[in-house]
Design a protein around this motif. Structure first.
Motif, PDB file in Angstrom:
ATOM      1  N   ARG A 181       0.600  -0.828   0.072  1.00 17.17           N
ATOM      2  CA  ARG A 181       0.077   0.128  -0.045  1.00 17.17           C
ATOM      3  C   ARG A 181       1.123   1.161   0.370  1.00 17.17           C
ATOM      4  N   ASN A 182       0.208   2.821  -0.351  1.00 22.04           N
ATOM      5  CA  ASN A 182       0.880   3.942   0.283  1.00 22.04           C
ATOM      6  C   ASN A 182       1.476   4.310   1.184  1.00 22.04           C
ATOM      7  N   PRO A 183       2.413   4.922   2.078  1.00 18.06           N
ATOM      8  CA  PRO A 183       2.235   5.111   2.645  1.00 18.06           C
ATOM      9  C   PRO A 183       1.552   6.081   3.942  1.00 18.06           C
ATOM     10  N   ASP A 184       0.618   5.503   5.070  1.00 10.36           N
ATOM     11  CA  ASP A 184      -0.452   6.742   5.239  1.00 10.36           C
ATOM     12  C   ASP A 184       0.177   7.144   6.721  1.00 10.36           C
ATOM     13  N   PRO A 185       0.059   8.294   7.065  1.00  7.74           N
ATOM     14  CA  PRO A 185       0.762   8.798   8.114  1.00  7.74           C
ATOM     15  C   PRO A 185       0.072   8.288   9.274  1.00  7.74           C
ATOM     16  N   ALA A 186      -1.051   8.099   9.505  1.00  5.97           N
ATOM     17  CA  ALA A 186      -1.852   7.436  10.672  1.00  5.97           C
ATOM     18  C   ALA A 186      -1.542   6.139  10.365  1.00  5.97           C
ATOM     19  N   GLU A 187      -1.444   5.064   9.868  1.00  2.00           N
ATOM     20  CA  GLU A 187      -0.522   4.236  10.272  1.00  2.00           C
ATOM     21  C   GLU A 187       0.887   4.479  10.613  1.00  2.00           C
ATOM     22  N   TYR A 188       1.723   4.704   9.619  1.00  2.00           N
ATOM     23  CA  TYR A 188       3.137   4.301  10.361  1.00  2.00           C
ATOM     24  C   TYR A 188       4.021   4.966  11.432  1.00  2.00           C
ATOM     25  N   GLU A 189       2.517   6.364  11.439  1.00  2.00           N
ATOM     26  CA  GLU A 189       3.468   7.297  12.945  1.00  2.00           C
ATOM     27  C   GLU A 189       2.620   6.128  14.223  1.00  2.00           C
ATOM     28  N   GLU A 190       1.629   5.217  14.014  1.00  2.00           N
ATOM     29  CA  GLU A 190       1.024   4.397  15.092  1.00  2.00           C
ATOM     30  C   GLU A 190       2.128   3.464  15.142  1.00  2.00           C
ATOM     31  N   VAL A 191       2.588   2.707  14.176  1.00  2.00           N
ATOM     32  CA  VAL A 191       3.301   1.663  14.243  1.00  2.00           C
ATOM     33  C   VAL A 191       4.694   2.735  14.974  1.00  2.00           C
ATOM     34  N   LEU A 192       5.083   3.652  14.457  1.00  2.00           N
ATOM     35  CA  LEU A 192       6.817   4.264  14.647  1.00  2.00           C
ATOM     36  C   LEU A 192       6.532   4.891  16.476  1.00  2.00           C
ATOM     37  N   ALA A 193       4.817   4.740  16.653  1.00  3.03           N
ATOM     38  CA  ALA A 193       5.031   5.335  18.048  1.00  3.03           C
ATOM     39  C   ALA A 193       4.779   4.115  19.147  1.00  3.03           C
ATOM     40  N   TYR A 194       4.844   2.574  18.883  1.00  2.00           N
ATOM     41  CA  TYR A 194       4.171   1.599  18.862  1.00  2.00           C
ATOM     42  C   TYR A 194       6.182   0.918  19.452  1.00  2.00           C
TER      43      TYR A 194
END
Ligand SMILES: [Zn+2]
Length: 393
Positions: A148-161
């Motif tokens: 998929r395309n980069p989605d800030p909602a998704e990658y921010e969640e992963v980075l915060a995790y």
């Protein structure tokens, strides 16, 4: 805790020191000597005239010893670390495959647990997320269902995790990929271009915004293309032209000798990291195996020192180990042993930002050391001054 290694040829890797000695105290190198010296109360390892080199650092690896980092177990992490230690790897970057977010988060959890228990394997240098932000057309063996395309909602969640992510590979031409690169740079995470159809202008933009490494150069990336009558430079040419680091699967199969020589000629030893990109069958007998997860991975066949799709139309992963990478560069790409070792130690350390403490035999760095013979067959592997593999036993 003092250790002295004597009677070998040191590869620092800036130079050879014949009949050199390494002095180690509490897991740190405290001296590099050109002769045997007194080091009271130290244990002594006689290298038997073999080479003594900085341990190999593999910055892109998925598995080995029958395990994959996405198997969902601490045992897999430890098994892979111990398997590759037998081949001289002293530090590695566990790498995920494109997958569902839940599997990714579970793998990040397991990393933390395994990292605390990893006493007998190559050390972990943080996680590398390979995907899921890739070009479908260059997916290679990555599962298209999850791309998929980069989605800030998704990658921010992963980075915060998780704070354990140290590298992330993505296709820079996707919508949102430049913002993603900026964000990774801000977090101190290495961004790499991968599985991409980008042309030069897009790679340049990416390079200026955080993407400083090309993931497995030549594999799953664009070369020169034509649109109508006009030619465009692809990701490969961009990696050559820009001051970008590259990593190569130097198993002698993924890239033939002329391409290894070409990459070395253009980029040189301080811009190339040798990687295994190994799947679970590394360090195992040839035959049937599974690429990726055991529950929904791809059946593959391992023969000729590489994993192939069952119909043999395509490679489906590497089964290399780090010693083989160095051997390949020396034996088929005609690279000096000094430079081959450097591309397996100091350069990957620098790319991952750990060269202050790893990657060369100098005082002050971690005592991560491999002892190998003329054929680059590993005799001993030492991590932070502790022997974790001994061929003689
Ligand atoms: Zn990979």
């Amino acid at each position: 805790m003092k250790l002295k290694i004597i009677n070998g040829t040191l590869i620092t890797p800036y130079r050879y020191i014949r009949n050199g000695t390494v002095l180690i105290e509490d897991g740190i190198i405290v001296g590099i000597e050109a002769r045997d010296v007194d080091f009271p109360d130290a244990d002594v390892i006689d290298a038997g005239g073999h080479y003594i080199a900085p341990g190999f650092i593999d910055i892109h690896i998925h598995g080995g010893g029958g395990y994959d980092f996405m198997d969902g177990s601490v045992e897999a992490f430890l098994g892979i670390a111990e398997t590759h230690a037998k081949y001289g790897t002293t530090a590695l970057v566990p790498t995920t495959l494109t997958s569902e977010k839940a599997d990714l988060l579970e793998t990040l959890d397991l990393y933390e647990k395994a990292n605390g228990l990893n006493a007998n394997g190559a050390q972990f240098l943080g996680m590398h997320l390979e995907g899921p932000y890739f070009a479908l057309s260059q997916r290679g063996a990555q599962d298209p269902r999850y791309i998929r395309n980069p989605d800030p909602a998704e990658y921010e969640e992963v980075l915060a995790y998780s704070s354990s992510i140290t590298r992330w590979s993505a296709a820079p031409e996707l919508p949102g990929a430049i913002d993603f690169g900026k964000r990774l740079r801000q977090k101190g995470i290495l961004a790499a271009v991968a599985h991409t159809d980008a042309i030069y202008e897009e790679v340049l933009d990416a390079f200026e915004n955080g993407y400083t490494l090309a993931t497995h150069l030549y594999s799953a990336m664009s070369g020169v293309t034509r649109r109508n009558a006009f030619r465009y430079a692809g990701t490969i040419e961009s990696a050559f032209l820009l001051d970008m680091d590259v990593e190569i699967i130097a198993d002698g199969v993924h890239l033939p000798a002329p391409l290894l020589k070409l990459i070395y000629k253009i980029k040189g030893a301080d811009r190339i990291a040798l990687i295994t990109d190994a799947m679970r069958a590394a360090g195992m007998p040839e035959g049937e195996s599974t690429l990726g997860s055991l529950k929904n991975g791809l059946k593959v066949i391992v023969e000729d020192g590489v994993a192939k799709l069952p119909d043999r139309t395509s490679f489906a992963g590497s089964v290399s180990t780090a010693d083989r990478l160095v051997r390949t560069m020396v034996q088929i790409a005609d690279v000096s042993l000094l430079d081959a070792v450097r591309m397996a130690s100091l350069t990957p350390a620098r790319i991952m930002g750990v060269d202050q403490r790893k990657g060369s035999l100098v005082a002050g760095k971690d005592a991560d050391i491999v002892i190998f013979d003329q054929n680059i067959s590993v005799q001993k592997t030492i991590v932070k001054g502790k022997v974790i593999y001994n061929n003689a036993i």
